[in-house]
Design an enzyme around this catalytic site. Structure first.
Site, PDB file in Angstrom:
ATOM      1  N   LYS A 189       0.811  -1.347  -0.068  1.00  0.00           N
ATOM      2  CA  LYS A 189       0.087  -0.101   0.054  1.00  0.00           C
ATOM      3  C   LYS A 189       0.941   1.357   0.047  1.00  0.00           C
ATOM      4  CE  LYS A 189      -4.554  -1.543   1.317  1.00  0.00           C
ATOM      5  NZ  LYS A 189      -4.288  -3.045   1.994  1.00  0.00           N
ATOM      6  N   SER A 223       1.263  -9.999  -0.769  1.00  0.00           N
ATOM      7  CA  SER A 223       1.224  -8.634  -0.934  1.00  0.00           C
ATOM      8  C   SER A 223       1.660  -7.969   0.676  1.00  0.00           C
ATOM      9  CB  SER A 223      -0.352  -8.444  -0.764  1.00  0.00           C
ATOM     10  OG  SER A 223      -1.185  -9.223  -0.199  1.00  0.00           O
ATOM     11  N   GLU A 241      -9.539   6.704   3.855  1.00  0.00           N
ATOM     12  CA  GLU A 241     -10.570   5.961   4.502  1.00  0.00           C
ATOM     13  C   GLU A 241      -9.617   4.662   4.521  1.00  0.00           C
ATOM     14  OE1 GLU A 241     -10.002   5.914   1.109  1.00  0.00           O
ATOM     15  OE2 GLU A 241      -9.895   3.623   0.789  1.00  0.00           O
TER      16      GLU A 241
END
Ligand SMILES: *Cc1c(COP(=O)(O)O)cnc(C)c1O
Length: 392
Positions: free
Chosen positions: A90, A378, A112
């Site tokens: 991310k 990930s 968010e």
């Protein structure tokens, strides 16, 4: 030949678009005009490259997993996004969007977050860039993911618990959009996945595409061929998968396998397998497959991993599924746990629960011994230890 990238109107086949309130029209239009020239500029790329290298720790290794390869009868390479700063992919997107925000003259960042991973990545980028940061998070998630809330606060972000609806990710996103509507001029909304109105899905995919850019030269270096036979990744909103496949989207030699969250089973109400059981509708500004009742009320998704329980999937992936370009498999919670323990015991890598969905998909595949498979891990599993320990 089909082009699987976004078209000029912001659509991937029948999916995508920008269904936004009138008051955001100009803001989104400005972003649409600004993002490509900036993302393609030399200045932006040089700054981002240095951050990705020296701050995030890129390139992330492409690791040949010998024992897992033997287990599955293929040549399995793991793309190690778990080794990035803050523990997942991310941060690639958060840093890219914050650089873009600065270049557009924005002075305030909102985001968010569900599990808190995107909130932490955004709060990290804001601390680094000295920008004020407001993170909207469902009150239920604030309680469930307390450590991430504390990390965000330590990084200087304001965390706003959202008490509407089911008090989870969808409600946090609604609240972030509401904030954006009130402060469209100075505020940049950093969305954490390939979801939301155009140009977000394309922008996030491009910012994550560093993953497949690296896979290309890393494979060339390792096997003398710059493409694999299979690419595999888990899908929540779709950003790590989008980054993994980006440079191979239109390369039909490469098969794409996407793992979505089956939860307790696609045939039960406790699932988040939105591409397979969802129906077409509009959520957060985008036409996608989503879990909804006949009259359009969102059905709360369920998954063992907080990062995959969004009630929809981004438009790029919905189109890959609809056109048959990608094979989509739902991986259930029990398979996820087995896969996580297997990787831990065979390779000494504790994966995030989300990533364990991609690993769980290996059992559903039939490989030839010389098939080259690249699977993206990930994120790392530190955040999921309490869940793992309950099942030991
Ligand atoms: C957030 C998250 C995901 C799911 O998001 P995508 O946008 O689908 O990639 C997957 N893995 C990890 C580790 C995450 O933190």
């Amino acid at each position: 030949m089909i082009d699987y990238n976004v078209n000029e109107d912001g659509f991937y086949g029948e999916f995508g678009g920008a269904y936004i309130p009138e008051i955001l029209y100009k803001t989104v239009e400005d972003l649409k005009k600004a993002y490509l020239p900036i993302l393609e500029s030399q200045e932006f790329n040089e700054e981002l490259h240095i951050l990705l290298r020296d701050y995030v720790g890129r390139p992330s290794p492409l690791y040949y997993a010998k024992r897992m390869s033997e287990q599955y009868g293929c040549q399995l390479y793991l793309k190690r996004e778990d080794l990035n700063h803050t523990g997942a992919h991310k941060i690639n997107n958060a840093l890219g969007q914050i650089l873009l925000a600065k270049k557009m003259g924005k002075t305030r960042i909102i985001a968010e977050t569900g599990a808190g991973q995107h909130g932490v990545a955004t709060a990290t980028a804001c601390a680094l860039m000295n920008l004020p940061c407001v993170v909207y998070m469902g009150a239920t998630d604030v309680e469930r993911q307390h450590v991430n809330v504390q990390r965000m606060r330590m990084l200087g972000a304001e965390v706003h618990p959202v008490t509407s609806g089911n008090m989870t990710l969808k409600d946090a996103t609604n609240e972030a959009i509401r904030d954006w509507c009130c402060h469209p001029a100075d505020t940049f909304y950093i969305i954490g996945s390939t979801v939301g109105p155009h140009p977000y899905p394309d922008m996030v995919a491009r910012l994550q595409s560093v993953i497949s850019e690296e896979i290309k030269w890393q494979l060339e270096e390792k096997i003398g061929r710059n493409y694999p036979d299979y690419l595999m990744a888990c899908v929540g909103g779709g950003s790590n998968a989008a980054g993994t496949i980006y440079h191979y989207l239109n390369d039909e030699r490469v098969k794409i396998v996407l793992a979505e969250a089956g939860g307790l089973g696609m045939e039960t109400p406790m699932t988040a397998a939105s591409m397979q059981i969802g129906t077409v509708g509009i959520l957060h500004g985008s036409r996608i497959k989503l879990m909804q009742t006949e009259d359009g009320q969102i059905i709360e998704p369920y998954s063992i991993s907080a990062g995959l329980d969004y009630p929809g999937t981004g438009p790029l992936h919905c189109n890959l599924h609809a056109t048959g370009r990608a094979k989509v498999i739902a991986i259930n919670d029990d398979e996820v746990l087995d896969a996580a323990f297997e990787l831990t015991r065979l390779e000494g890598i504790i994966p995030a629960l989300e990533s364990a969905h991609a690993l769980g998909a290996l059992k559903h595949m039939q490989f030839k011994p010389d098939d080259v498979v690249v699977l993206t891990v990930s994120g790392r599993g530190d955040k999921d230890l309490s869940t793992y320990l309950k099942h030991i």
